[in-house]
Enzyme design. Structure first.
Site, PDB file in Angstrom:
ATOM      1  CG  ASP A  90      -7.375 -19.218  26.149  1.00  0.00           C
ATOM      2  OD1 ASP A  90      -6.368 -18.490  26.193  1.00  0.00           O
ATOM      3  OD2 ASP A  90      -7.877 -19.737  27.176  1.00  0.00           O
ATOM      4  CG  ASP A 127      -2.557 -15.984  30.389  1.00  0.00           C
ATOM      5  OD1 ASP A 127      -2.910 -16.184  29.219  1.00  0.00           O
ATOM      6  OD2 ASP A 127      -3.244 -16.336  31.367  1.00  0.00           O
ATOM      7  CB  CYS A 277     -34.780 -26.464  34.705  1.00  0.00           C
ATOM      8  SG  CYS A 277     -34.358 -25.462  33.279  1.00  0.00           S
ATOM      9  CB  CYS A 279     -34.500 -24.831  29.752  1.00  0.00           C
ATOM     10  SG  CYS A 279     -33.956 -26.540  29.641  1.00  0.00           S
ATOM     11  CB  CYS A 282     -36.075 -29.108  32.021  1.00  0.00           C
ATOM     12  SG  CYS A 282     -34.300 -29.223  32.312  1.00  0.00           S
TER      13      CYS A 282
HETATM   14  N1  GUN Z   1      -8.814 -20.166  30.578  1.00  0.00           N
HETATM   15  C1  GUN Z   1      -9.174 -20.289  31.868  1.00  0.00           C
HETATM   16  N2  GUN Z   1      -8.318 -19.614  32.659  1.00  0.00           N
HETATM   17  C2  GUN Z   1      -7.403 -19.045  31.865  1.00  0.00           C
HETATM   18  C3  GUN Z   1      -6.268 -18.206  32.099  1.00  0.00           C
HETATM   19  O1  GUN Z   1      -5.931 -17.853  33.222  1.00  0.00           O
HETATM   20  N3  GUN Z   1      -5.573 -17.782  30.996  1.00  0.00           N
HETATM   21  C4  GUN Z   1      -5.930 -18.163  29.732  1.00  0.00           C
HETATM   22  N4  GUN Z   1      -5.208 -17.709  28.693  1.00  0.00           N
HETATM   23  N5  GUN Z   1      -6.980 -18.953  29.493  1.00  0.00           N
HETATM   24  C5  GUN Z   1      -7.712 -19.388  30.542  1.00  0.00           C
HETATM   25 ZN    ZN Z   2     -33.499 -27.120  31.874  1.00  0.00          ZN
END
Ligand code: GUN
Ligand code: ZN
Length: 677
Positions: A90, A127, A277, A279, A282
């Site tokens: 990201d 963005d 749960c 898993c 748990c």
């Molecule tokens: N991570 C969570 N929401 C967003 C988003 O709207 N844009 C970006 N780039 N990363 C995110």
């Molecule tokens: Zn669990």
């Protein structure tokens, strides 16, 4: 060359494969967020212990801290994280929003170049994330800014795959505008952004509206990433809406605050006496033991629990797509929270959009989950299609038999079956009144007539849908007499509301209805012909008169069940009735007859010459070779495959919709049934 391929569909969901430089992944998928510094659970463990296929990390954090940046620049992001599987990064958008950083903090193009230089598999543009509650004008500005950065970023991406995020907040018009503009830029992945604050406030209906609005315009052949959606209770519904990628920082965030994620919601450890749960975590500890641990150890255990549960739900979603059961799973999950239930209703209000994508005939049963079941797109589509195509609209007597949509209808009434088979539709039409609508006898075996499984007591919403559908059907039939056969079934009660308006006569029991039918002296057309014409009309919009009225027309019945198996002309098999869908599959010769009968272009798909020689020999038609396909062609329909000169090459079942066939350049478009050679 495309990287995304569809293997199966359900609703708008896609079971797919996506190819990256570091491996091919199965979708829908969930990427856990990995922090470059403090990776509590290593990427290797995420893959080997939990079964994740891809991870996501943050290029802004890497870039802004020297110790990470230097390693990433020399050893790549794969070296930094010690992981050689697919990595998405990201851009820092979320950090800008979350920490309210100044605009100058991150340069939108520099961050693209940085992601490229550290060798990420899928990078993300910077963005502009709209804060909740800022008003439409500001959101519009953010959409515009995101778009400008997107346009500039695309030329910097080089060989890296790049994700271009749709923004637009809670305003569907802005989501649409953003999606239209972003779709024109050739991004590899399309995230839908800005939903984290909506997730946190349980504003699931707004998320559904945002996804529906965006999906209207985004390319079909690119994965859709629902950015920041990491709660398993939402996966089924989001996948149903066509989201392919999810990411989760929530597994850690929730753990730090003592919250355990479940597919049915969230529970707080502090309120628990038992761990709800199964898993591995748990199963091998207890609430008291967890509470006795040091904070970091407890957090780790809760993280592991959250990861197990999230990974399990994603697997369940993928299996449900394969089984045509995702709608049911989403309906059950919707019970996890009232807002999720409301979101599910919002989705059903957009059934038309869902129906365009939903394949025909992929479920073996559709189980009642509640009052929403009768509204499901699959039933709405069937009802519309019956209204639009039923060929026997003028008759002397219409006999309505209340029944559940449970199989089989006429088979449980053998005397009725025998009689209706000897009746001419001009004299008698018999139809069953079910929660999914009125099912004329001729179509009682057509999907999804027999697939809906309802309880024997119906809720008021289902009953009122049944009335509305009965009225629709009565309006298309021109009958001299309409007879309601009262029986002890759940749909029986609907007649009280409509007998007067439609001058419906009432008899008690099927025996009485049969007596009424016998008053009409029928000239008995062959029942198979009557049924086949109705199926033809339902399936392809033509009644195939030339074929069925020829002297050499005949059918082969199943020796065991007495049902139609093959439709023949003399000795030549033209069509086979598929037991699971009740629809007809043309043989090669049958396909030629359909062309001669003037079947609509909707069912004719043209492939280019490279593909023709393979299709002619009975191979699948691949999406990249499709030249023409109708925008109305649905997945699951039986189609004719022709070459550029409109010569028939073979017949097959569409795996993709017409628009998907045209957009995808990878994977199978049509699975073969019969071919020229
Ligand atoms: N991570 C969570 N929401 C967003 C988003 O709207 N844009 C970006 N780039 N990363 C995110
Ligand atoms: Zn669990």
């Amino acid at each position: 060359m495309g990287r995304f391929e569809i293997k199966a569909k359900d609703g708008m969901a896609r079971l797919g494969r996506y190819k990256t430089e570091h491996g091919t992944v199965k979708t829908p998928l969930l990427m856990p967020v990995v922090h470059p510094g403090k990776s509590d659970i290593s990427p290797t463990e995420l893959v080997e212990v939990f079964g994740f296929q891809m991870i996501i990390t943050n290029s802004y954090i890497i870039k802004s801290q020297e110790k990470f940046r230097d390693i990433a620049l020399s050893n790549g992001v794969h070296g930094l994280l010690d992981f050689d599987g697919p990595i998405m990064t990201d851009s820092g958008t979320f950090q800008m929003y979350f920490h309210d950083l100044p605009k100058e903090e991150i340069d939108p193009l520099e961050i693209i170049r940085f992601q490229r230089s550290i060798g990420t598999d899928i990078g993300t543009i910077l963005d502009a994330f709209s804060k909740p509650g800022v008003g439409m004008a500001k959101v519009e500005e953010d959409v515009q800014l995101s778009l400008e950065r997107a346009q500039a970023s695309i030329s910097e991406k080089g060989e890296m795959l790049l994700a271009g995020t749709v923004q637009g907040g809670v305003f569907p018009e802005l989501r649409e505008r953003s999606a239209i503009a972003m779709a024109k830029l050739n991004f590899d992945v399309y995230p839908i952004g800005g939903v984290v604050p909506l997730m946190e406030r349980y504003r699931y209906p707004d998320i559904v509206r945002a996804v529906l609005a965006s999906k209207k315009h985004l390319p079909l052949d690119k994965p859709i990433h629902l950015f920041g959606c990491g709660h398993p209770m939402l996966f089924a519904q989001a996948a149903l809406l066509g989201c392919d990628f999810f990411d989760s920082a929530s597994y850690a965030k929730f753990a730090y605050s003592g919250r355990m994620m479940l597919p049915t919601g969230t529970v707080h450890l502090e309120n628990l006496a038992e761990l709800p749960c199964e898993c591995p975590v748990c199963s091998s500890t207890s609430v008291d033991e967890l509470n006795g641990l040091k904070k970091e150890e407890k957090d780790l255990d809760l993280m592991r629990h959250n990861l197990y549960v999230s990974a399990g739900e994603i697997r369940r979603v993928r299996q449900a797509i394969l089984d045509g059961k995702l709608m049911e799973l989403a309906a059950v999950r919707a019970r996890g929270h009232p807002m999720l239930y409301q979101a599910f209703q919002v989705m059903l209000d957009s059934s038309d959009q869902l129906m365009q994508s939903d394949p025909i005939g992929n479920a073996t049963s559709i189980l009642y989950t509640g009052s929403e079941t009768s509204r499901l797109p699959v039933f709405q589509r069937f009802h519309k299609q019956v209204l639009g195509t039923y060929p026997y609209r003028k008759t002397k007597i219409l006999i309505l038999i209340p029944d559940l949509a449970s199989n089989p209808f006429s088979d449980v009434l053998p005397e009725l079956t025998r009689l209706v088979r000897s009746q001419n539709p001009v004299d008698t039409v018999v139809a069953f009144v079910t929660p999914i609508g009125i099912i004329p006898w001729e179509l009682e075996h057509v999907f999804p007539s027999q697939q809906g499984i309802f309880p024997s007591t119906l809720d008021p919403v289902t009953l009122s849908n049944t009335i509305a559908r009965a009225v629709d059907f009565l309006q298309i039939i021109d009958a001299e007499r309409v007879i309601w056969t009262s029986r002890n079934t759940p749909t029986n009660s609907i007649f009280e509301d409509i007998v007067d308006a439609f001058h419906i006569e009432h008899v008690d029991g099927v025996g009485k209805a049969i007596e009424e039918m016998q008053k009409y002296d029928s000239d008995s057309i062959e029942w198979t012909k009557r049924k086949l014409k109705a199926v033809f009309s339902f399936q392809w919009g033509i009644t195939g008169d030339r074929l069925f009225d020829s002297n050499s027309f005949n059918v082969m019945l199943s020796r065991k069940t007495g049902k139609i198996r093959h439709v023949k002309d003399g000795d030549e098999i033209l069509f086979t009735l598929v037991p699971t869908t009740g629809l007809l599959t043309p043989t090669y010769e049958g396909g030629k007859r359909l062309l001669a009968e003037g079947i609509s272009d909707r069912f004719i798909v043209m492939v280019d010459d490279d593909s023709a020689e393979y299709v002619r020999k009975g191979k699948s038609a691949l999406a990249k070779f499709i030249l023409k396909a109708s925008t109305e062609l649905l997945a699951g329909e039986e189609v004719l495959i022709v070459d550029k000169e409109s010569r028939l090459l073979g017949t097959g079942r569409a795996l993709l919709t017409g628009p998907e066939m045209l957009q995808f350049s990878r994977g199978v478009a049509i699975t073969p049934r019969h071919s020229m050679q």
